[in-house]
Design an enzyme around this catalytic site. Structure first.
Site, PDB file in Angstrom:
ATOM      1  N   ASP A  87       0.818  -1.207   0.000  1.00 35.70           N
ATOM      2  CA  ASP A  87       0.000   0.000   0.000  1.00 35.70           C
ATOM      3  C   ASP A  87       0.853   1.259   0.000  1.00 35.70           C
ATOM      4  OD1 ASP A  87       0.734  -0.577   2.749  1.00 35.70           O
ATOM      5  OD2 ASP A  87      -0.734   0.934   3.379  1.00 35.70           O
ATOM      6  N   GLU A 182       0.062  -1.198   5.677  1.00 35.75           N
ATOM      7  CA  GLU A 182       1.113  -0.760   6.598  1.00 35.75           C
ATOM      8  C   GLU A 182       0.994   0.719   6.901  1.00 35.75           C
ATOM      9  OE1 GLU A 182       5.195   0.823   7.653  1.00 35.75           O
ATOM     10  OE2 GLU A 182       3.827   1.372   6.041  1.00 35.75           O
TER      11      GLU A 182
END
Length: 416
Positions: A87, A182
């Site tokens: 991400d 994350e």
């Protein structure tokens, strides 16, 4: 070992990956928080299977697991995990990323073609002065680039390709882990450590070539919920207590010396990240950071005192403060096995770089993995000016990161 020459494809991988929108969403309650993260994860599985990593797969929670089997006769080599997150940060757009390769950089300001007048200057980013002769990648100027952490993804993928195709690179069992979410603090919420089966981990999620980070912030989140007093605005005198205005006062009253804008080094902070609501009810979300648990406790107490002080002016309203743990400083776990950093330092040296051991004013998946029992410091990936439209990275630094992964794996085998 510094004379090892690899055929690198890391830049090609990186340029492919950054064009896939994978932003996470802190307001989502799903796992992963956005389905589009799986677009990259699915591609990674496909590429791993194509290169011969037969067990590569994507699980229901958005994690990619894969194994590079050992090719050593030694039985006592630690199983390593190399980890990076798919991400990108919600801080600015990650959609329609247009990467631009600036060939043979010679010290000039880097113009961003989609944003006339915007440039990346060595005076603002001195690390550019170490990139003379290198190829530097930026975005077009309207989006972040996504080097955080698609550089780490590309580097681990390229190292995997080298391991599969170079049987002369002797190593123990290697596990690959690619995580979602994350950037919003949920990167390893659903990781199955038993399934992962690693003894030592390394995240590839750092900055300047040569950096090794064995310490991160400890982190908590906090939410203040305000219930005000509603009234028709035409007849509100002496009655209305506007929850949105109360929220604004609480934020404005935060001590400036405990702000990200005024702190560095080992100083912690209180940082409001989201406000929403209406006249009657409002919420403020905060992140709280420090390198020690005592510092977190002290910052939370300041936030509560600040809230209570503001609320004294609004007798008809109520405010509640709730907090929750996000991650903890990895150092307390990593220090229990000093060879983890020693071997990383040796790998960086063999790659022809100067190792620098330091702290992160932030966190990585390694923070949580360490807390969960898998010691996991952070290695450089080359990413610079992250979370901004001025994000950039050097292809040369990415190639050095690939080399460091390979040398580190070989060192663990040598020392066994």
């Amino acid at each position: 070992m510094t004379d090892i020459v690899f055929k690198h494809t890391v830049a090609e991988r990186f340029l492919r990956y950054v064009q896939i929108d994978t932003q996470s969403d802190a307001q989502s309650v799903t796992q992963p928080s956005t389905e589009k993260q799986k677009n990259l994860s699915t591609l990674l599985v496909s590429e791993l299977l194509e290169m011969g990593v037969d067990d590569a797969h994507l699980d229901e929670f958005g994690y990619v697991y894969a194994t590079i089997p050992a090719n050593t006769g030694k039985k006592n080599v630690a199983t390593l995990c190399f980890c990076a997150h798919v991400d990108t940060a919600p801080d600015c757009s990650g959609a329609n990323v247009r990467p631009v390769v600036h060939r043979n950089y010679q010290g000039q300001d880097l113009s961003l073609p989609d944003a006339p007048g915007l440039s990346i200057c060595p005076s603002d980013y001195p690390e550019l002065n170490n990139q003379i002769g290198a190829d530097v990648i930026t975005a077009g100027g309207l989006t972040l680039l996504g080097a955080d952490d698609k550089a780490g993804i590309a580097e681990i993928m390229d190292a995997a390709y080298q391991f599969v195709n170079r049987p002369d690179l002797i190593h123990g069992k290697i596990r690959l882990l690619f995580t979602p979410d994350e950037e919003i603090g949920r990167g390893v919420n659903k990781v199955d450590l038993k399934k992962l089966g690693a003894e030592v981990g390394y995240t590839l999620d750092g900055g300047t070539a040569g950096d090794i980070e064995d310490e991160t912030f400890s982190a908590d989140g906090a939410t203040i919920t305000i219930k005000g007093v509603a009234s028709h605005p035409g007849y509100a005198k002496g009655k209305m207590e506007n929850a949105l205005k109360i929220a604004a006062e609480i934020v404005a009253a935060l001590p400036p010396e405990l702000s990200p804008e005024t702190t560095d080094g080992k100083e912690g902070f209180i940082h409001p990240v989201h406000i929403e609501g209406a006249l009657e009810t409002a919420t403020i979300q905060f992140i709280i950071r420090d390198f020690t648990e005592e510092g977190l406790t002290a910052h939370l107490a300041v936030l509560r005192q600040n809230m209570d002080w503001v609320m004294k002016k609004y007798p008809g309203s109520e405010a509640t403060l709730t907090s929750f743990e996000q991650y903890r400083n990895m150092k307390f776990v990593v220090d229990q096995r000093p060879e983890i950093i020693q071997y990383a330092t040796e790998a960086v040296r063999r790659a022809g770089l100067t190792p620098r051991i330091g702290s992160i004013r932030g966190g990585t998946d390694g923070s949580r993995l360490s807390q969960m029992g898998l010691p996991c410091p952070n290695l450089f990936a080359g990413e610079q000016a992250i979370h901004s439209v001025k994000e950039w990275i050097s292809i040369r630094d990415m190639e050095k990161a690939v080399q460091t992964i390979i040398l580190l794996s070989m060192i663990w085998e040598e020392k066994a």
